[in-house]
Design a protein around this motif. Structure first.
Motif, PDB file in Angstrom:
ATOM      1  N   ALA A  18     -10.838   4.648   6.372  1.00 18.09           N
ATOM      2  CA  ALA A  18     -10.697   3.369   5.817  1.00 18.09           C
ATOM      3  C   ALA A  18     -12.153   3.004   5.421  1.00 18.09           C
ATOM      4  CB  ALA A  18     -10.234   2.613   6.761  1.00 18.09           C
ATOM      5  N   SER A  22     -10.070  -1.487   3.963  1.00 21.46           N
ATOM      6  CA  SER A  22      -8.786  -1.013   3.670  1.00 21.46           C
ATOM      7  C   SER A  22      -8.566   0.579   3.775  1.00 21.46           C
ATOM      8  CB  SER A  22      -8.300  -1.351   2.323  1.00 21.46           C
ATOM      9  OG  SER A  22      -9.298  -0.856   1.403  1.00 21.46           O
ATOM     10  N   ILE A  23      -7.422   1.037   4.060  1.00 23.15           N
ATOM     11  CA  ILE A  23      -7.203   2.463   4.075  1.00 23.15           C
ATOM     12  C   ILE A  23      -7.253   3.199   2.734  1.00 23.15           C
ATOM     13  CG2 ILE A  23      -5.676   4.346   4.917  1.00 23.15           C
ATOM     14  CD1 ILE A  23      -4.427   2.487   6.916  1.00 23.15           C
ATOM     15  N   SER A 106      -0.529  -4.458  14.000  1.00 23.12           N
ATOM     16  CA  SER A 106      -0.208  -4.454  12.514  1.00 23.12           C
ATOM     17  C   SER A 106       0.467  -5.683  12.099  1.00 23.12           C
ATOM     18  CB  SER A 106       0.448  -3.326  12.001  1.00 23.12           C
ATOM     19  OG  SER A 106       1.877  -3.153  12.625  1.00 23.12           O
ATOM     20  N   SER A 109       0.163  -8.400   9.654  1.00 23.59           N
ATOM     21  CA  SER A 109      -0.407  -8.045   8.214  1.00 23.59           C
ATOM     22  C   SER A 109       0.978  -7.666   7.562  1.00 23.59           C
ATOM     23  CB  SER A 109      -1.654  -7.329   7.995  1.00 23.59           C
ATOM     24  OG  SER A 109      -1.428  -6.020   8.644  1.00 23.59           O
ATOM     25  N   GLN A 114       7.173  -3.297   3.806  1.00 24.23           N
ATOM     26  CA  GLN A 114       6.871  -2.794   5.103  1.00 24.23           C
ATOM     27  C   GLN A 114       7.854  -3.061   6.395  1.00 24.23           C
ATOM     28  OE1 GLN A 114       2.857  -4.297   4.859  1.00 24.23           O
ATOM     29  NE2 GLN A 114       1.845  -2.471   4.804  1.00 24.23           N
ATOM     30  N   ASP A 295       7.288   0.726   7.774  1.00 23.12           N
ATOM     31  CA  ASP A 295       6.280   1.419   7.289  1.00 23.12           C
ATOM     32  C   ASP A 295       5.833   2.540   8.072  1.00 23.12           C
ATOM     33  OD1 ASP A 295       3.841   2.377   5.832  1.00 23.12           O
ATOM     34  OD2 ASP A 295       2.834   0.243   5.963  1.00 23.12           O
ATOM     35  N   ALA A 298       2.078   1.877   9.805  1.00 21.89           N
ATOM     36  CA  ALA A 298       1.737   0.761  10.397  1.00 21.89           C
ATOM     37  C   ALA A 298       0.821   0.867  11.574  1.00 21.89           C
ATOM     38  CB  ALA A 298       3.295   0.251  10.946  1.00 21.89           C
ATOM     39  N   HIS A 301      -2.536   1.062  10.223  1.00 18.30           N
ATOM     40  CA  HIS A 301      -2.975  -0.457   9.714  1.00 18.30           C
ATOM     41  C   HIS A 301      -3.230  -1.180  11.134  1.00 18.30           C
ATOM     42  CE1 HIS A 301      -2.360  -0.342   5.526  1.00 18.30           C
ATOM     43  NE2 HIS A 301      -1.260   0.370   5.637  1.00 18.30           N
ATOM     44  N   LEU A 304      -6.803  -0.125  12.158  1.00 17.50           N
ATOM     45  CA  LEU A 304      -7.777  -0.687  11.263  1.00 17.50           C
ATOM     46  C   LEU A 304      -8.059  -2.208  11.951  1.00 17.50           C
ATOM     47  CD1 LEU A 304      -9.661  -0.766   8.857  1.00 17.50           C
ATOM     48  CD2 LEU A 304      -7.933  -1.157   7.408  1.00 17.50           C
TER      49      LEU A 304
END
Length: 308
Positions: A18, A22-23, A106, A109, A114, A295, A298, A301, A304
């Protein structure tokens, strides 16, 4: 500076980089666990493939217990250590979290494709910033989520799978399979994980246990016995989620995850009446939307978000 993210299960490890919050989709790579002796070897190969990026921080979601900066996979002989991973990657910050905690991080978001909305709730309902991930797969557990004022996310670890079944669910099992067979469903995990579905089918048919995947395929093919098993199982999941909705009050949403959770998505006509069956405190499940996490990214995310 780059962040190294990982979602590690017993079969596969998914890794990504990331940058700038963002990834980088081009870096997402899946590794088969059977091809590596250790997770450290996965990290070394991934770093080499990514041309040795300068890693500032990393977060790895592990399908197993995490404690004191160390973790162990439940279904593979891999161990994880935050200090060791810091030395391996030269990262200033390393965090290991449980894979269900990653899904919890996750949830605020997740949107659009997703998520699948399995049961909507009134848009005018009271909101409390609380959500719940319900993981139904090889095992069973939950992760409570709270979004604090300002946007910070808190997730709570639990061992819900090892709690005793609620009395109403045990009574339903005794009614359908008899007292002796029902005694085998002694915990929430033994009832609602994949092996619980397998055991339920064996108890209902008087046959030897078969894999939950085979029960699912038989039900999809229209086998009457397998359909009856899945119908009861979906009802029992609805009863359990009713209890969980009162225990955690997830007015932002109850998020189903895992292979068994996905199989319930097609049986909401059986889930929802059980979810709303009790008149006592019914306003809580009535105001709780139910989602399905679709997703596969997920958990990454969530890793992150956990570094944020």
């Amino acid at each position: 500076m780059a962040m190294l993210l990982g979602d590690v299960g017993g079969t596969n490890a998914r890794m990504a980089i990331a940058r700038n919050g963002s990834i980088d989709a081009g870096t997402v790579t899946r590794f088969k666990g059977d091809d590596f002796a250790s997770f450290d070897d996965v990290v070394r190969q991934f770093m080499a493939e990514q041309h040795q990026p300068n890693i500032s921080s990393m977060c790895i979601a592990v399908a197993g217990p995490v404690s004191g900066g160390r973790a162990q996979l439940t279904n593979r002989d891999w161990s994880f250590d935050e200090d060791n991973l810091a030395r391996l990657t030269d990262a200033d910050q390393v965090r290991l979290i449980n894979d269900l905690s990653a899904l919890g991080y996750s949830t605020p978001s997740l949107a659009g494709e997703q998520l699948g909305t399995l049961r909507a709730a009134p848009v005018t309902r009271a909101r409390n910033g609380q959500a719940l991930v319900v993981g139904l797969g090889t095992g069973f557990n939950v992760c409570a989520v709270r979004v604090l004022p300002g946007g910070a996310i808190t997730v709570l670890e639990a061992e819900e799978g090892h709690t005793h079944l609620p009395a109403n669910i045990m009574a339903r099992l005794q009614d359908r399979v008899g007292t002796d067979a029902a005694a085998g469903f002694f915990s929430t995990e033994e009832t609602f994980a994949g092996r619980g579905l397998s055991r339920l089918h064996a108890a209902m048919t008087g046959t030897a246990p078969m894999r939950s995947e085979d029960v699912a395929r038989a039900a999809e093919a229209g086998d009457p016995a397998a359909v009856a098993t899945y119908d009861l199982f979906a009802e029992l999941v609805g009863l359990l989620c009713r209890e969980l909705s009162l225990r955690f009050m997830p007015l932002e949403g109850l998020f189903l995850a895992g292979s068994v959770g996905r199989s319930i998505a097609d049986r909401m006509a059986l889930f929802e009446p059980a979810f709303l069956a009790e008149s006592h405190m019914r306003h809580i499940p009535e105001n709780t939307p139910v989602f399905l996490i679709r997703d596969d990214m997920a958990a990454l995310h969530g890793c992150l978000a956990a570094l944020g």
